[in-house]
Scaffold this active site. Structure first.
Site, PDB file in Angstrom:
ATOM      1  N   HIS A   1     -22.055  16.173 -40.517  1.00 45.78           N
ATOM      2  CA  HIS A   1     -20.801  15.459 -40.849  1.00 45.78           C
ATOM      3  C   HIS A   1     -20.870  14.520 -42.060  1.00 45.78           C
ATOM      4  O   HIS A   1     -20.834  13.303 -41.935  1.00 45.78           O
ATOM      5  CB  HIS A   1     -20.252  14.701 -39.636  1.00 45.78           C
ATOM      6  CG  HIS A   1     -21.236  13.947 -38.794  1.00 45.78           C
ATOM      7  ND1 HIS A   1     -22.296  13.246 -39.295  1.00 45.78           N
ATOM      8  CD2 HIS A   1     -21.281  13.763 -37.460  1.00 45.78           C
ATOM      9  CE1 HIS A   1     -22.945  12.689 -38.306  1.00 45.78           C
ATOM     10  NE2 HIS A   1     -22.353  12.989 -37.188  1.00 45.78           N
TER      11      HIS A   1
ATOM     12  N   HIS B   1     -14.384  10.773 -25.403  1.00 44.85           N
ATOM     13  CA  HIS B   1     -14.491   9.562 -24.571  1.00 44.85           C
ATOM     14  C   HIS B   1     -13.149   9.401 -23.875  1.00 44.85           C
ATOM     15  O   HIS B   1     -12.114   9.801 -24.423  1.00 44.85           O
ATOM     16  CB  HIS B   1     -14.761   8.334 -25.442  1.00 44.85           C
ATOM     17  CG  HIS B   1     -16.058   8.397 -26.192  1.00 44.85           C
ATOM     18  ND1 HIS B   1     -17.287   8.189 -25.590  1.00 44.85           N
ATOM     19  CD2 HIS B   1     -16.319   8.672 -27.494  1.00 44.85           C
ATOM     20  CE1 HIS B   1     -18.239   8.318 -26.503  1.00 44.85           C
ATOM     21  NE2 HIS B   1     -17.684   8.616 -27.656  1.00 44.85           N
TER      22      HIS B   1
ATOM     23  N   HIS C   1     -20.643  17.495 -28.667  1.00 44.70           N
ATOM     24  CA  HIS C   1     -21.259  16.668 -27.606  1.00 44.70           C
ATOM     25  C   HIS C   1     -20.475  16.979 -26.328  1.00 44.70           C
ATOM     26  O   HIS C   1     -19.339  16.524 -26.195  1.00 44.70           O
ATOM     27  CB  HIS C   1     -21.123  15.183 -27.932  1.00 44.70           C
ATOM     28  CG  HIS C   1     -21.745  14.801 -29.240  1.00 44.70           C
ATOM     29  ND1 HIS C   1     -23.018  14.276 -29.341  1.00 44.70           N
ATOM     30  CD2 HIS C   1     -21.274  14.861 -30.515  1.00 44.70           C
ATOM     31  CE1 HIS C   1     -23.296  14.027 -30.625  1.00 44.70           C
ATOM     32  NE2 HIS C   1     -22.254  14.369 -31.355  1.00 44.70           N
ATOM     33  N   PHE C   2     -21.070  17.754 -25.428  1.00 46.52           N
ATOM     34  CA  PHE C   2     -20.326  18.209 -24.250  1.00 46.52           C
ATOM     35  C   PHE C   2     -20.667  17.418 -22.984  1.00 46.52           C
ATOM     36  O   PHE C   2     -20.201  17.724 -21.898  1.00 46.52           O
ATOM     37  CB  PHE C   2     -20.498  19.719 -24.053  1.00 46.52           C
ATOM     38  CG  PHE C   2     -19.637  20.553 -24.991  1.00 46.52           C
ATOM     39  CD1 PHE C   2     -18.663  19.970 -25.794  1.00 46.52           C
ATOM     40  CD2 PHE C   2     -19.792  21.930 -25.050  1.00 46.52           C
ATOM     41  CE1 PHE C   2     -17.861  20.734 -26.645  1.00 46.52           C
ATOM     42  CE2 PHE C   2     -18.989  22.709 -25.896  1.00 46.52           C
ATOM     43  CZ  PHE C   2     -18.028  22.116 -26.689  1.00 46.52           C
ATOM     44  N   ARG C   3     -21.534  16.400 -23.110  1.00 45.20           N
ATOM     45  CA  ARG C   3     -21.667  15.335 -22.095  1.00 45.20           C
ATOM     46  C   ARG C   3     -22.344  15.713 -20.787  1.00 45.20           C
ATOM     47  O   ARG C   3     -22.493  14.841 -19.940  1.00 45.20           O
ATOM     48  CB  ARG C   3     -20.299  14.720 -21.777  1.00 45.20           C
ATOM     49  CG  ARG C   3     -19.462  14.295 -22.990  1.00 45.20           C
ATOM     50  CD  ARG C   3     -20.183  13.287 -23.830  1.00 45.20           C
ATOM     51  NE  ARG C   3     -19.308  12.661 -24.821  1.00 45.20           N
ATOM     52  CZ  ARG C   3     -19.747  12.092 -25.927  1.00 45.20           C
ATOM     53  NH1 ARG C   3     -21.050  12.051 -26.192  1.00 45.20           N
ATOM     54  NH2 ARG C   3     -18.931  11.527 -26.769  1.00 45.20           N
TER      55      ARG C   3
ATOM     56  N   ASP D   1     -17.929  17.936 -34.464  1.00 46.10           N
ATOM     57  CA  ASP D   1     -18.525  16.745 -33.842  1.00 46.10           C
ATOM     58  C   ASP D   1     -17.702  16.338 -32.614  1.00 46.10           C
ATOM     59  O   ASP D   1     -17.511  15.142 -32.354  1.00 46.10           O
ATOM     60  CB  ASP D   1     -18.645  15.587 -34.835  1.00 46.10           C
ATOM     61  CG  ASP D   1     -19.485  14.444 -34.298  1.00 46.10           C
ATOM     62  OD1 ASP D   1     -20.222  14.653 -33.315  1.00 46.10           O
ATOM     63  OD2 ASP D   1     -19.408  13.333 -34.859  1.00 46.10           O
TER      64      ASP D   1
ATOM     65  N   HIS E   1     -28.218  12.946 -38.453  1.00 49.06           N
ATOM     66  CA  HIS E   1     -27.063  12.041 -38.496  1.00 49.06           C
ATOM     67  C   HIS E   1     -27.488  10.956 -39.478  1.00 49.06           C
ATOM     68  O   HIS E   1     -28.338  10.124 -39.172  1.00 49.06           O
ATOM     69  CB  HIS E   1     -26.766  11.459 -37.116  1.00 49.06           C
ATOM     70  CG  HIS E   1     -25.590  10.522 -37.129  1.00 49.06           C
ATOM     71  ND1 HIS E   1     -24.530  10.656 -36.267  1.00 49.06           N
ATOM     72  CD2 HIS E   1     -25.305   9.442 -37.901  1.00 49.06           C
ATOM     73  CE1 HIS E   1     -23.637   9.699 -36.522  1.00 49.06           C
ATOM     74  NE2 HIS E   1     -24.104   8.947 -37.496  1.00 49.06           N
TER      75      HIS E   1
ATOM     76  N   ASN F   1     -27.659  13.942 -26.916  1.00 42.09           N
ATOM     77  CA  ASN F   1     -27.440  12.592 -26.348  1.00 42.09           C
ATOM     78  C   ASN F   1     -26.668  12.631 -25.033  1.00 42.09           C
ATOM     79  O   ASN F   1     -25.654  11.992 -24.863  1.00 42.09           O
ATOM     80  CB  ASN F   1     -26.757  11.672 -27.375  1.00 42.09           C
ATOM     81  CG  ASN F   1     -25.436  12.212 -27.896  1.00 42.09           C
ATOM     82  OD1 ASN F   1     -25.237  13.415 -27.987  1.00 42.09           O
ATOM     83  ND2 ASN F   1     -24.531  11.311 -28.235  1.00 42.09           N
TER      84      ASN F   1
END
Ligand code: DOR
Length: 450
Positions: free
Chosen positions: A236, A311, A67-69, A307, A181, A99
């Site tokens: 995962h 944050h 997840h590289f945002r 994964d 997921h 996401n």
């Protein structure tokens, strides 16, 4: 220090043979591809020479869940900081999740990510398309994508697919890979209500999103994949129960992955790390760690992913349940696993299969995941002699922390090569280098060679 023409002679690297023995070879690279693997000295044919110093040369890591945002959540990470972290960690390709803000749920948002990555990413990239309640046509049409991501639980908003009937429609429509997921949202709601009085410490996270929540969702996804003969990947895996379930029910068109944190950390990590140990699916018990290792060695679990879900420390410092779930991982995956191999937990060949070869095969990524003539020169040279701790000040990820801080690891990448170009060389980055968009072969039938 860097070459800019994808023409490179790697002198005297240790290469891993199939029998597990390391032997010195020279590797010639032209136009970004491996052209020769030889004991002869043909370096005069190449414009750039890299002395491998006796380091071990491995295929670049392909991390199939990150997840590289970017776009929208760049205060946590962006494609530049994330790809620097990849380069430092020997990750030469990544598959990124939808996401972000906006969500990646149609061709326009996918194109936007591809364009951003082309401008910023030091390494190769591919993106998942996210399933929502109203994009059934789009998820089967957009291109290029590594697959459809379905959040069965532990998500809110448009990406949550917690309705079994609609989930079945997704499995019944189209034929591309579905990555799930797997956590059952109804079960999570129930547990949250039951455990409401103990609802302030991050430890409770593992009890709310418990083993049954994971097992129930995995079982449902497997049931649908068998009913519709649909290519399924379970992201995962976290529980012994799921491994035992898959031992009985897995089919050749179903694959599964595990993260290093689910192999190596368990609930006691909350005492030291607090909410930094909080992720979805949650950490479990030492017994789960052990059965996941077993499942990986037996081939019930096909490969690994980080994964990587950064944050900020400020976000993680909020009291549970406001603390967000997720931890970074791309720059520690390879040394964490090579340290396990050094300690005798697994072999070097297994690490290569779990981090590169099996991932390329499962996602139909041609010419990657192996060191062989004709393959793309996505490579990493690692020092498997010396140990160095994971230190906050060395991290490239924007979030600036790691659950493995203080761990003494060996196998740290010294040089990372993407498409024949050196992108990382002992602490220095080639800021001009850019990765490429990955292509995915349709209809890949994958059978775990283990
Ligand atoms: O812990 C997690 N955090 N698991 C996920 O699957 C999503 C992720 C995130 O995006 O933060």
């Amino acid at each position: 220090m860097f070459n800019h023409d994808q023409n490179l002679w790697i002198h005297q690297a240790q290469l891993l043979e199939e029998n597990g023995i390391l032997r010195p070879y020279n590797i010639g690279i032209k136009a970004g591809k491996i052209t020769t693997i030889t004991t002869e000295d043909d370096r005069h044919e190449y414009t750039h020479i890299l002395d491998a110093n006796g380091w071990i040369l491995l295929p670049g890591v392909i991390d199939p869940q990150v997840h590289f945002r970017e776009p929208g959540l760049e205060h946590k990470e962006d494609l530049s900081t994330a790809s620097h972290a990849c380069a430092r960690g020997g990750v030469t390709s990544f598959l990124e999740m939808p996401n972000t803000r906006p969500l990646t749920t149609n061709q326009a948002t996918l194109d936007d990510k591809l364009q951003r990555a082309a401008q910023k990413s030091l390494v190769n990239y591919g993106f998942f398309i996210g399933a929502t309640r109203d994009n059934l046509a789009a998820i089967n049409q957009v291109s290029p994508t590594c697959g459809i991501k379905v959040f069965m639980g532990a998500m809110h908003g448009d990406l949550l697919i917690d309705d079994a009937e609609y989930l079945e429609r997704i499995f019944a429509t189209g034929d591309r890979l579905i990555a799930v997921h797997a956590e059952n949202q109804q079960r999570i709601h129930q547990r949250r209500a039951q455990l409401a009085d103990r609802y302030h410490l991050p430890e409770i996270h593992s009890e709310i999103q418990d083993e049954q929540a994971a097992l129930q969702a995995t079982a449902l996804a497997v049931h649908l994949a068998i009913k519709y003969q649909r290519r399924l990947h379970i992201l995962h895996l976290s529980t012994a129960l799921e491994v035992e379930f898959l031992r009985q029910h897995k089919r050749p068109w179903i694959t599964a992955e595990v993260t290093p944190q689910h192999l190596l950390l368990h609930r006691s990590a909350y005492h030291q790390l607090g909410a930094l140990a909080q992720m979805n699916p949650p950490l479990r018990t030492p017994h789960d760690n052990q059965v996941l290792w077993q499942g990986l060695k037996e081939g019930i679990i096909d490969f690994m992913a980080t994964d990587h879900a950064p944050h900020t420390l400020a976000e993680k410092a909020r009291p549970y349940p406001e603390s967000p779930s997720g931890m970074p991982g791309v720059e520690t995956l390879l040394p964490v696993m090579l340290t396990q191999a050094k300690a005798g937990q697994c072999t070097l060949n297994q690490v290569v299969n779990w981090l590169s070869t099996n991932v390329a095969a499962a996602y139909g990524i041609a010419n990657k995941g192996k060191i062989a003539p004709g393959y793309d020169a996505d490579l990493v040279l690692v020092d498997w002699e010396h140990y160095h701790p994971v230190r906050r000040e060395d991290l490239q990820t924007k979030c600036g922390w790691s659950p493995f801080e203080g761990w003494e690891l060996t196998g740290w990448p010294q040089v990372t090569i993407v498409g024949g170009q050196i992108v990382y060389n002992q602490g220095q980055f080639n800021e001009q280098a850019r990765g490429k968009a990955l292509q995915f072969l349709a209809d890949t039938i994958y059978t775990n060679p283990t």
